[in-house]
Design an enzyme around this catalytic site. Structure first.
Site, PDB file in Angstrom:
ATOM      1  CG  ASP A   1      34.743  29.588  37.827  1.00 14.59           C
ATOM      2  OD1 ASP A   1      33.773  28.805  37.683  1.00 14.59           O
ATOM      3  OD2 ASP A   1      35.237  30.227  36.875  1.00 14.59           O
TER       4      ASP A   1
ATOM      5  CD  GLU B   1      30.751  29.941  32.836  1.00 12.77           C
ATOM      6  OE1 GLU B   1      30.025  30.231  31.868  1.00 12.77           O
ATOM      7  OE2 GLU B   1      31.088  30.780  33.707  1.00 12.77           O
TER       8      GLU B   1
END
Length: 452
Positions: free
Chosen positions: A85, A152
């Site tokens: 991400d 994250e």
């Protein structure tokens, strides 16, 4: 020997990887999971040898756990972490980008786009290193895991993909020899006649994190008839009291080691200063607290970041609250933080609430096979590199793997100038292609040394 890397190929792969808008959102319904699915399809196409040779498990919504089985099952595997991400591009800043943020533009010197530094660069470098090793006929003695999370950037505890993967490994009875995740950096330091080195910081731990909310309740009413102090006024005095009592400073041993290693690169006579600094840890700590960036290395930091009060200008607040962010050094616990808040901010009609937080990580050894191999490979790539331990001030996925590993290192082997490094999460994020090639060579060599 510096490992061979196909410059054009790895640059093209990172360029394509950036084109997938794998943006994570706190509200999962806002996340475009199709982009993550397309990214996985890209990985299969871009790394065909990995697809044929390694097994892969899907964890959670988009987590990927690759496994390269080694010939010796008695050896604990090593692991590499990356997150798929990226953060979104701030609305209204799109036109400030030199090239569109999800185009993955390659100008021959840099790859541009969101994720170029944080952290599709490392994801691609790790994958390309293994893809190339398989092409060259290499088979590992020690097994290798590649762990790709997908949220994250959200810094969440519930639904954290790194936790899911780590717990999955724990349930399988896997114990990892070592882990490399993001967090460190390679920063060129050059002062003519004084020092010429590349400081490679290897994060051996990370600070704890806590958000506490302190709330003062009051009667409220119309602003035309105010009391001596409104709830906000009372809260302001409490905030001032807390800010006037920072946590004590203490210079950690890893920082002394960092200074010593840098001092070895400094020319005479300035190098003599670095030799005597460890004898003056207490005044050095005091001096570092005078600069915010220095204080963060030597003590638990506290910052009042959010305040709330009345809903209207002419209404006395019935509740006033402040949110205080803490970044705890090893040795300071959540309980210590809460006790400190209560000591300096408690009182009548005052409540203290932990919004979210976790303890500081354990510190990993600087004398493990993994750390020594990082140092060995770095020096083979460039003799100017100085490898040193340091503390990661932010949070990483690596924190969640402490249940399956003790030797956890946060290191990104990309030699990048400071002004380029700071484009992470910002406008015109980019990575030098030379640094991408060097990082891929680093991972190739590191894997061979750790698994042969």
């Amino acid at each position: 020997m510096i490992e061979k890397v196909n410059r054009e190929r790895v640059a093209e792969k990172l360029s394509k990887a950036i084109q997938f808008k794998t943006v994570s959102h706190l509200n999962e319904e806002e996340t475009d999971w199709n982009e993550f699915e397309k990214f996985y399809e890209f990985l299969k196409e871009a790394f065909p040898n990995i697809q044929k040779t390694l097994s892969v498990e899907h964890i959670g919504r988009a987590g990927l756990l690759y496994f390269w089985e080694g010939s010796d099952k008695t050896l604990d595997p090593i692991a590499f972490l990356s997150h798929q991400d990226v953060v979104p591009v701030t609305t209204g800043t799109e036109k400030e980008w030199k090239y569109p943020p999800f185009e993955g533009h390659n100008d021959g010197e840099y790859i541009w786009g969101r994720g170029a530094i944080d952290m599709k660069n490392q994801l691609v470098a790790v994958m390309e290193s293994i893809e190339t090793l398989i092409e060259e006929g290499y088979t590992p003695k020690r097994s290798v895991y590649i762990c790709f999370g997908y949220n994250e950037e959200l810094m969440i505890d519930d639904g954290n993909s790194a936790t899911m993967i780590a717990e999955h490994l724990m349930r399988k009875g896997v114990h990892l020899d070592s882990i490399i995740d993001e967090g460190g950096a390679m920063i060129p330091i050059k002062i003519p006649g004084v020092i010429d080195t590349v400081l490679a910081g290897v994060g051996i731990g990370e600070k704890g994190y806590a958000d506490y909310r302190v709330t003062v309740s009051a009667k409220g009413g119309h602003s035309s008839a105010p009391p001596k102090h409104t709830a906000i006024g009372v809260l302001a005095r409490k905030i001032e009291n807390l800010e006037n009592h920072p946590f004590p400073e203490e210079v950690p041993e890893y920082f002394v080691e960092l200074l010593s290693l840098v001092g070895e690169r400094v020319s005479f006579p300035l190098n003599q200063i670095f030799k005597i600094l460890p004898k003056f840890k207490k005044p050095m700590g005091k001096l570092m607290t005078l600069v915010p960036n220095g204080a963060t290395f030597v003590r638990t930091c506290q910052a009042v970041t959010m305040c709330e009060g009345s809903p209207a200008a002419n209404v006395l607040p019935q509740r006033a609250s402040a949110t205080i962010n803490f970044r705890m050094v090893q040795g300071t616990t959540l309980k210590d933080v809460e006790n400190k808040i209560k000591k300096y901010m408690s009182g009548k009609n005052t409540t203290v609430e932990l919004v979210k937080g976790h303890e500081a990580s354990k510190l990993s050894s600087t004398n493990s096979a993994a750390f020594n191999t990082i140092r060995e490979v770095a020096k083979e790539i460039d003799s100017k590199i100085t490898v040193s331990p340091f503390m990661v001030m932010g949070g990483t996925d690596a924190y969640h793997y402490q249940c399956v590993c003790e030797n956890i290192y946060r290191f990104s082997p990309f030699a990048v100038p400071v002004d380029v490094m700071t484009t992470a999460h910002s406008t015109n994020e980019r990575v030098p292609i030379d640094a991408l090639v060097q990082a891929t060579a680093f991972f190739k060599s590191y894997i061979k040394k750790m698994t042969e």
